[in-house]
Design a protein around this motif. Structure first.
Motif, PDB file in Angstrom:
ATOM      1  N   LYS A   1     -16.299  33.739  -9.975  1.00 22.56           N
ATOM      2  CA  LYS A   1     -17.217  32.743 -10.541  1.00 22.56           C
ATOM      3  C   LYS A   1     -17.475  33.017 -12.018  1.00 22.56           C
ATOM      4  O   LYS A   1     -17.526  32.089 -12.836  1.00 22.56           O
ATOM      5  CB  LYS A   1     -18.528  32.746  -9.758  1.00 22.56           C
ATOM      6  CG  LYS A   1     -18.408  32.222  -8.335  1.00 22.56           C
ATOM      7  CD  LYS A   1     -19.733  32.315  -7.602  1.00 22.56           C
ATOM      8  CE  LYS A   1     -19.604  31.830  -6.167  1.00 22.56           C
ATOM      9  NZ  LYS A   1     -20.892  31.965  -5.420  1.00 22.56           N
ATOM     10  N   ALA A   2     -17.640  34.291 -12.360  1.00 27.68           N
ATOM     11  CA  ALA A   2     -17.871  34.647 -13.763  1.00 27.68           C
ATOM     12  C   ALA A   2     -16.670  34.277 -14.625  1.00 27.68           C
ATOM     13  O   ALA A   2     -16.821  33.833 -15.772  1.00 27.68           O
ATOM     14  CB  ALA A   2     -18.164  36.143 -13.875  1.00 27.68           C
ATOM     15  N   TYR A   3     -15.478  34.441 -14.079  1.00 27.80           N
ATOM     16  CA  TYR A   3     -14.255  34.095 -14.820  1.00 27.80           C
ATOM     17  C   TYR A   3     -14.143  32.586 -15.006  1.00 27.80           C
ATOM     18  O   TYR A   3     -13.860  32.099 -16.106  1.00 27.80           O
ATOM     19  CB  TYR A   3     -13.049  34.633 -14.056  1.00 27.80           C
ATOM     20  CG  TYR A   3     -11.728  34.329 -14.718  1.00 27.80           C
ATOM     21  CD1 TYR A   3     -11.259  35.112 -15.762  1.00 27.80           C
ATOM     22  CD2 TYR A   3     -10.942  33.259 -14.294  1.00 27.80           C
ATOM     23  CE1 TYR A   3     -10.048  34.837 -16.377  1.00 27.80           C
ATOM     24  CE2 TYR A   3      -9.734  32.977 -14.898  1.00 27.80           C
ATOM     25  CZ  TYR A   3      -9.286  33.775 -15.935  1.00 27.80           C
ATOM     26  OH  TYR A   3      -8.091  33.489 -16.540  1.00 27.80           O
ATOM     27  N   LEU A   4     -14.374  31.831 -13.941  1.00 26.32           N
ATOM     28  CA  LEU A   4     -14.222  30.380 -14.007  1.00 26.32           C
ATOM     29  C   LEU A   4     -15.262  29.724 -14.909  1.00 26.32           C
ATOM     30  O   LEU A   4     -15.034  28.622 -15.414  1.00 26.32           O
ATOM     31  CB  LEU A   4     -14.312  29.783 -12.601  1.00 26.32           C
ATOM     32  CG  LEU A   4     -13.145  30.106 -11.663  1.00 26.32           C
ATOM     33  CD1 LEU A   4     -13.412  29.538 -10.273  1.00 26.32           C
ATOM     34  CD2 LEU A   4     -11.835  29.553 -12.211  1.00 26.32           C
ATOM     35  N   LEU A   5     -16.390  30.389 -15.114  1.00 23.44           N
ATOM     36  CA  LEU A   5     -17.445  29.826 -15.953  1.00 23.44           C
ATOM     37  C   LEU A   5     -16.937  29.505 -17.353  1.00 23.44           C
ATOM     38  O   LEU A   5     -17.345  28.504 -17.960  1.00 23.44           O
ATOM     39  CB  LEU A   5     -18.622  30.807 -16.025  1.00 23.44           C
ATOM     40  CG  LEU A   5     -19.830  30.357 -16.860  1.00 23.44           C
ATOM     41  CD1 LEU A   5     -20.485  29.137 -16.223  1.00 23.44           C
ATOM     42  CD2 LEU A   5     -20.841  31.491 -17.002  1.00 23.44           C
ATOM     43  N   TRP A   6     -16.034  30.327 -17.884  1.00 24.87           N
ATOM     44  CA  TRP A   6     -15.461  30.086 -19.208  1.00 24.87           C
ATOM     45  C   TRP A   6     -14.038  29.555 -19.142  1.00 24.87           C
ATOM     46  O   TRP A   6     -13.584  28.867 -20.059  1.00 24.87           O
ATOM     47  CB  TRP A   6     -15.474  31.379 -20.034  1.00 24.87           C
ATOM     48  CG  TRP A   6     -16.824  31.733 -20.547  1.00 24.87           C
ATOM     49  CD1 TRP A   6     -17.663  32.699 -20.066  1.00 24.87           C
ATOM     50  CD2 TRP A   6     -17.520  31.118 -21.635  1.00 24.87           C
ATOM     51  NE1 TRP A   6     -18.829  32.726 -20.785  1.00 24.87           N
ATOM     52  CE2 TRP A   6     -18.770  31.769 -21.761  1.00 24.87           C
ATOM     53  CE3 TRP A   6     -17.212  30.081 -22.516  1.00 24.87           C
ATOM     54  CZ2 TRP A   6     -19.698  31.416 -22.729  1.00 24.87           C
ATOM     55  CZ3 TRP A   6     -18.137  29.727 -23.488  1.00 24.87           C
ATOM     56  CH2 TRP A   6     -19.358  30.390 -23.588  1.00 24.87           C
ATOM     57  N   PHE A   7     -13.323  29.875 -18.063  1.00 22.26           N
ATOM     58  CA  PHE A   7     -11.923  29.463 -17.987  1.00 22.26           C
ATOM     59  C   PHE A   7     -11.781  27.959 -17.769  1.00 22.26           C
ATOM     60  O   PHE A   7     -10.899  27.321 -18.356  1.00 22.26           O
ATOM     61  CB  PHE A   7     -11.219  30.218 -16.857  1.00 22.26           C
ATOM     62  CG  PHE A   7      -9.743  29.928 -16.778  1.00 22.26           C
ATOM     63  CD1 PHE A   7      -8.869  30.457 -17.710  1.00 22.26           C
ATOM     64  CD2 PHE A   7      -9.233  29.118 -15.771  1.00 22.26           C
ATOM     65  CE1 PHE A   7      -7.508  30.192 -17.644  1.00 22.26           C
ATOM     66  CE2 PHE A   7      -7.879  28.846 -15.696  1.00 22.26           C
ATOM     67  CZ  PHE A   7      -7.012  29.387 -16.632  1.00 22.26           C
ATOM     68  N   LEU A   8     -12.633  27.359 -16.950  1.00 20.43           N
ATOM     69  CA  LEU A   8     -12.538  25.919 -16.692  1.00 20.43           C
ATOM     70  C   LEU A   8     -12.790  25.087 -17.950  1.00 20.43           C
ATOM     71  O   LEU A   8     -12.046  24.129 -18.211  1.00 20.43           O
ATOM     72  CB  LEU A   8     -13.501  25.520 -15.569  1.00 20.43           C
ATOM     73  CG  LEU A   8     -13.116  26.011 -14.165  1.00 20.43           C
ATOM     74  CD1 LEU A   8     -14.153  25.570 -13.142  1.00 20.43           C
ATOM     75  CD2 LEU A   8     -11.733  25.504 -13.772  1.00 20.43           C
TER      76      LEU A   8
ATOM     77  N   LEU B   1     -17.419  42.824 -21.549  1.00 24.78           N
ATOM     78  CA  LEU B   1     -17.712  41.706 -20.652  1.00 24.78           C
ATOM     79  C   LEU B   1     -16.867  41.707 -19.386  1.00 24.78           C
ATOM     80  O   LEU B   1     -17.098  40.884 -18.500  1.00 24.78           O
ATOM     81  CB  LEU B   1     -17.506  40.376 -21.395  1.00 24.78           C
ATOM     82  CG  LEU B   1     -18.375  40.164 -22.638  1.00 24.78           C
ATOM     83  CD1 LEU B   1     -18.021  38.851 -23.315  1.00 24.78           C
ATOM     84  CD2 LEU B   1     -19.851  40.199 -22.269  1.00 24.78           C
ATOM     85  N   GLY B   2     -15.882  42.566 -19.293  1.00 26.40           N
ATOM     86  CA  GLY B   2     -15.063  42.624 -18.093  1.00 26.40           C
ATOM     87  C   GLY B   2     -14.269  41.349 -17.877  1.00 26.40           C
ATOM     88  O   GLY B   2     -13.657  40.808 -18.802  1.00 26.40           O
ATOM     89  N   VAL B   3     -14.303  40.850 -16.637  1.00 18.36           N
ATOM     90  CA  VAL B   3     -13.546  39.652 -16.285  1.00 18.36           C
ATOM     91  C   VAL B   3     -13.995  38.452 -17.117  1.00 18.36           C
ATOM     92  O   VAL B   3     -13.175  37.625 -17.540  1.00 18.36           O
ATOM     93  CB  VAL B   3     -13.703  39.355 -14.780  1.00 18.36           C
ATOM     94  CG1 VAL B   3     -13.106  38.000 -14.434  1.00 18.36           C
ATOM     95  CG2 VAL B   3     -13.028  40.441 -13.956  1.00 18.36           C
ATOM     96  N   THR B   4     -15.284  38.364 -17.381  1.00 24.49           N
ATOM     97  CA  THR B   4     -15.796  37.268 -18.205  1.00 24.49           C
ATOM     98  C   THR B   4     -15.167  37.292 -19.592  1.00 24.49           C
ATOM     99  O   THR B   4     -14.882  36.241 -20.180  1.00 24.49           O
ATOM    100  CB  THR B   4     -17.327  37.362 -18.324  1.00 24.49           C
ATOM    101  OG1 THR B   4     -17.907  37.329 -17.020  1.00 24.49           O
ATOM    102  CG2 THR B   4     -17.881  36.216 -19.153  1.00 24.49           C
ATOM    103  N   GLY B   5     -14.925  38.479 -20.122  1.00 27.38           N
ATOM    104  CA  GLY B   5     -14.304  38.604 -21.433  1.00 27.38           C
ATOM    105  C   GLY B   5     -12.903  38.027 -21.473  1.00 27.38           C
ATOM    106  O   GLY B   5     -12.493  37.435 -22.479  1.00 27.38           O
ATOM    107  N   ALA B   6     -12.155  38.181 -20.375  1.00 25.18           N
ATOM    108  CA  ALA B   6     -10.804  37.613 -20.321  1.00 25.18           C
ATOM    109  C   ALA B   6     -10.853  36.092 -20.421  1.00 25.18           C
ATOM    110  O   ALA B   6     -10.074  35.472 -21.153  1.00 25.18           O
ATOM    111  CB  ALA B   6     -10.112  38.039 -19.029  1.00 25.18           C
ATOM    112  N   ALA B   7     -11.775  35.482 -19.678  1.00 29.39           N
ATOM    113  CA  ALA B   7     -11.900  34.023 -19.719  1.00 29.39           C
ATOM    114  C   ALA B   7     -12.425  33.551 -21.069  1.00 29.39           C
ATOM    115  O   ALA B   7     -11.968  32.530 -21.606  1.00 29.39           O
ATOM    116  CB  ALA B   7     -12.826  33.556 -18.602  1.00 29.39           C
ATOM    117  N   LEU B   8     -13.386  34.282 -21.630  1.00 25.90           N
ATOM    118  CA  LEU B   8     -13.948  33.900 -22.922  1.00 25.90           C
ATOM    119  C   LEU B   8     -12.893  33.986 -24.024  1.00 25.90           C
ATOM    120  O   LEU B   8     -12.855  33.143 -24.934  1.00 25.90           O
ATOM    121  CB  LEU B   8     -15.139  34.797 -23.259  1.00 25.90           C
ATOM    122  CG  LEU B   8     -15.885  34.493 -24.562  1.00 25.90           C
ATOM    123  CD1 LEU B   8     -16.403  33.061 -24.565  1.00 25.90           C
ATOM    124  CD2 LEU B   8     -17.033  35.481 -24.765  1.00 25.90           C
TER     125      LEU B   8
END
Length: 244
Positions: free
Chosen positions: A10-17, A70-77
């Motif tokens: 969910k954290a990843y998709l928040l920025w990836f979508l 940011l971990g996974v969130t950083g990848a999406a961001l």
């Protein structure tokens, strides 16, 4: 474990979508450039986006230097930022350098006839991607009972397979405007030569990549995971799917 995986997803998709949404203007404007025979800027903006993503991803994932961890969130961001930068640059290019098309917002009115023609061409191609999405969702649902290792192995294997297809995708992007321009110029000899050359190059590339995926799948999966179970699942997937 599953709850933690869902939270990270969910954290990843928040920025990836939102990043996927930004892909639409980048792809549309790049296609307009290629359609008029202007290849280098379209490719350049895409390459710049990828390179920027490569640089930003580790900085935001691991928190290197002044960057937050940011971990996974950083990848999406990182993906979101890189696509946004490419969008801004290609829009500036259209306004400053490109002379065949300009943004004129008063002209942004419904053109049902044009939309209908675009949909007749685009819907069949879009349906292919919808089926691919449904297929991936079904596979994930089926292998859910086998645990996170199976899901991770399938996910890594699918991404590796997508990466192996990129050379052929790039070749198709290069061949399309060449064939289209020569077709419009009624140079059937060049059209045939371009198509045959592309088929030959693509066949050789895919044969080599198929052999690599079939004979050394563990080496490809091992780049992304050191878990023996993930490597085992991913290797089985690559070895089987490479045959198609």
């Amino acid at each position: 474990m599953r709850s933690a995986t869902a939270t990270l997803a969910k954290a990843y998709l928040l920025w990836f979508l939102p990043g996927l949404l930004l892909q639409f203007p980048l792809v549309a404007l790049g296609s307009a450039l290629r359609a008029t025979g202007i290849i280098k800027p379209a490719v350049g903006f895409q390459v710049l986006s990828v390179l920027l993503n490569i640089v930003l991803a580790p900085l935001l994932i691991f928190g290197i230097g002044p960057w937050p961890r940011l971990g996974v969130t950083g990848a999406a961001l990182a993906t979101f930022i890189s696509i946004l930068v490419a969008d801004v640059l290609i829009i500036i290019y259209f306004e400053k350098k490109y002379h065949y098309l300009r943004f004129r917002f008063p002209l942004f009115t419904p053109q049902t006839r044009i939309w209908g023609g675009m949909l007749r061409i685009g819907v069949p191609a879009g349906a292919e991607f919808v089926l691919l999405f449904v297929y991936i969702m079904l596979v994930y649902a089926i292998i859910r009972g086998f645990g996170p290792a199976a899901q991770a192995g399938f996910g890594v294997g699918a991404r590796v397979m997508q990466a192996l297809f990129l050379p052929v995708v790039a070749l198709s992007f290069a061949v399309s405007p060449v064939v289209g321009q020569n077709f419009g110029g009624r140079r059937a000899d060049r059209v045939r030569r371009s198509v045959y050359s592309a088929i030959g190059i693509a066949s050789v590339m895919m044969l080599v990549l198929t052999l690599i995926a079939y004979l050394a799948p563990a080496a490809l999966i091992g780049v992304f995971s050191h878990d023996p179970r993930v490597i085992a699942f991913g290797s089985d997937y690559l070895r089987i799917v490479s045959l198609n």
